[in-house]
Design a protein around this motif. Structure first.
Motif, short mmCIF file in Angstrom:
data_model
loop_
_atom_site.label_atom_id
_atom_site.label_comp_id
_atom_site.label_asym_id
_atom_site.label_seq_id
_atom_site.Cartn_x
_atom_site.Cartn_y
_atom_site.Cartn_z
N GLN A 43 0.83 -1.20 0.00
CA GLN A 43 0.00 0.00 0.00
C GLN A 43 0.87 1.25 0.00
N ILE A 44 0.54 2.20 -0.89
CA ILE A 44 1.14 3.53 -0.89
C ILE A 44 -0.01 4.53 -1.01
N GLY A 45 -0.27 5.28 0.04
CA GLY A 45 -1.39 6.21 0.03
C GLY A 45 -2.70 5.46 -0.15
N ASP A 46 -3.53 5.91 -1.08
CA ASP A 46 -4.82 5.26 -1.30
C ASP A 46 -4.78 4.29 -2.48
N ALA A 98 -11.27 -6.58 -11.17
CA ALA A 98 -11.39 -5.25 -10.59
C ALA A 98 -10.75 -4.21 -11.48
N ASP A 99 -9.77 -4.62 -12.27
CA ASP A 99 -9.06 -3.73 -13.17
C ASP A 99 -8.49 -4.55 -14.31
N THR A 100 -8.28 -3.90 -15.44
CA THR A 100 -7.64 -4.55 -16.57
C THR A 100 -6.62 -3.59 -17.18
N ILE A 101 -5.57 -4.18 -17.74
CA ILE A 101 -4.57 -3.41 -18.48
C ILE A 101 -4.58 -3.94 -19.91
N ASP A 122 -11.02 2.04 -2.94
CA ASP A 122 -12.22 2.80 -2.61
C ASP A 122 -12.09 3.37 -1.20
N PRO A 123 -12.57 4.60 -0.95
CA PRO A 123 -12.46 5.16 0.41
C PRO A 123 -13.04 4.26 1.48
N SER A 124 -14.08 3.51 1.17
CA SER A 124 -14.68 2.62 2.17
C SER A 124 -13.72 1.53 2.60
N GLU A 125 -12.79 1.17 1.72
CA GLU A 125 -11.82 0.13 2.05
C GLU A 125 -10.69 0.67 2.93
N VAL A 158 -5.02 -3.35 4.37
CA VAL A 158 -4.88 -1.93 4.04
C VAL A 158 -5.46 -1.08 5.16
N TYR A 159 -4.84 0.10 5.37
CA TYR A 159 -5.20 0.98 6.48
C TYR A 159 -5.41 2.40 5.97
#
Length: 380
Positions: A43-46, A98-101, A122-125, A158-159
């Motif tokens: 984790q780095i930031g959000d 959740a994501d694709t490249i 997501d902020p909720s996470e 994650v925090y």
């Protein structure tokens, strides 16, 4: 005749089994990349930075001719997660990625031989100070028909991250670049605590692009990926491991502590420093001048001596002579002197001269001149 029967048998066999008909379609199975085996996450930031090596071969051990696209899967323990892949087993994760490249965008996330992809959270996470556990896997594909098996699964808690450092400055001194910054302001509702510390990151900038990087640090061309340099509890750091003649890229992250785990903020706005040595040595001290009489056919001279300078990058000394005390005069030596002594053989007997000495470092910076001394050349 027996020969005709043999020929007929061969023809019938060829018709039935198709071994002599190159125009019959050959069944093909989809090209499937080998699974990723070195997925890591932090984790780095959000965001969560996912790092892995993209596959280069298929499950048939053939080189991939096309760049695979990447599918990123994120689960919670309650949803279940794909375990480490086993060859021949079916992928357990049936939810959409959740994501694709896309294959055409993979290159922009490639650093050296690995992919680094920032997966936005997501902020909720990020609202649970006890941490929310997420489990990541990735798949790659070159065919719509079939993707690779799941990668190794990576579990990450994650925090709520600390706020980003709002500013960063760097000042070059003679002994080290000094970084300083303001402490981050926590957003409303965040923990009313100071960061546990700060991590400083540094990379070297391509010298050919140093000037451009100085005006726009975000476009700096780095010689190697940025790496952690140090951690400090204060809002200042002296980079004593620097070298003059290099260009450096710096960023700083705030660090929060959650039990035994730490979480970093997003990067500060970066700064670039061209570490050019503009610091001259100190002026030579204790200059003395003594007249040396003529003897054995050698003309009269004036002998100068002074205390040696202690700078590690000292290149040598310069000597100046004048006939007036208020002027530095002309430089007497074309080449720098490596020792703190000089004999002036170009004096006129009985005439007085004024001398000063300077010190020069390896970057060409010359010190202020020493105190002036006067000496008279011995007469005939």
């Amino acid at each position: 005749m027996p020969g005709h029967k043999v020929a007929l048998t061969i023809a019938v066999s060829a018709f039935l089994f198709g071994c002599a008909s190159p125009e019959l379609p050959t069944p093909r199975h989809p090209i499937v990349p080998v699974p990723v085996i070195d997925l890591s996450a932090r984790q780095i930031g959000d965001t969560v930075l996912l790092t892995f090596t993209p596959p280069k071969t298929s499950t048939d051990q053939q080189p991939l001719t096309d760049t695979p696209s990447v599918e990123i899967y994120r689960n919670t323990p309650a949803q279940g997660a794909a375990n480490a892949p086993k060859r021949g087993t079916k992928n357990r994760n049936t939810a959409p990625p959740a994501d694709t490249i896309p294959s055409g965008a993979v290159e922009q996330y490639q650093k050296d031989a690995r992919i680094e992809f920032p997966e936005k959270l997501d902020p909720s996470e990020l609202s649970n100070e006890s941490g929310a556990e997420l489990i990541y896997t990735v798949r790659t594909r070159v065919s719509r028909a079939k993707a690779s098996a799941d990668s190794n699964a990576v579990a990450l808690r994650v925090y709520p991250p600390p706020a980003m450092i709002p500013d960063l400055r760097v000042t070059l001194t003679e002994t080290a670049p000094v970084l300083d910054w303001s402490p981050p302001e926590q957003p409303n509702g965040a923990r009313d605590e100071k960061p546990a510390g700060f991590r400083i990151y540094r990379a070297e900038v391509d010298p050919a692009a140093a000037d451009a990087a100085l005006s726009n640090p975000s476009q700096a061309k780095l010689l190697a990926p940025i790496e952690p340099l140090a951690q400090t509890a204060t809002t200042e750091y002296r980079d004593t491991s620097f070298q003059f003649g290099h260009t450096y890229f710096y960023s700083v992250r705030a660090v929060s502590q959650f039990g035994n785990e730490t979480v970093e903020s997003a990067d500060s706005v970066p700064v670039v420093l061209i570490a050019k040595d503009i610091f001259p040595p100190v002026a030579p001290r204790d200059l003395e001048a003594v007249g040396v009489p003529a003897m054995n056919g050698t003309p009269a001279a004036i002998e100068l001596t002074w205390t040696i300078n202690t700078e590690p990058d000292l290149a040598g000394y310069t000597v100046y002579r004048s006939e007036r005390a208020d002027l530095p005069g002309q430089r007497l030596n074309n080449e720098l002197l490596s020792v703190p002594t000089f004999r002036d053989m170009s004096v006129m007997p009985g005439k007085s001269y004024f001398y000063r000495v300077g010190a020069v470092d390896q970057s060409g910076n010359e010190s202020a001149l020493s105190s002036i001394v006067e000496a008279q050349a011995p007469g005939p």
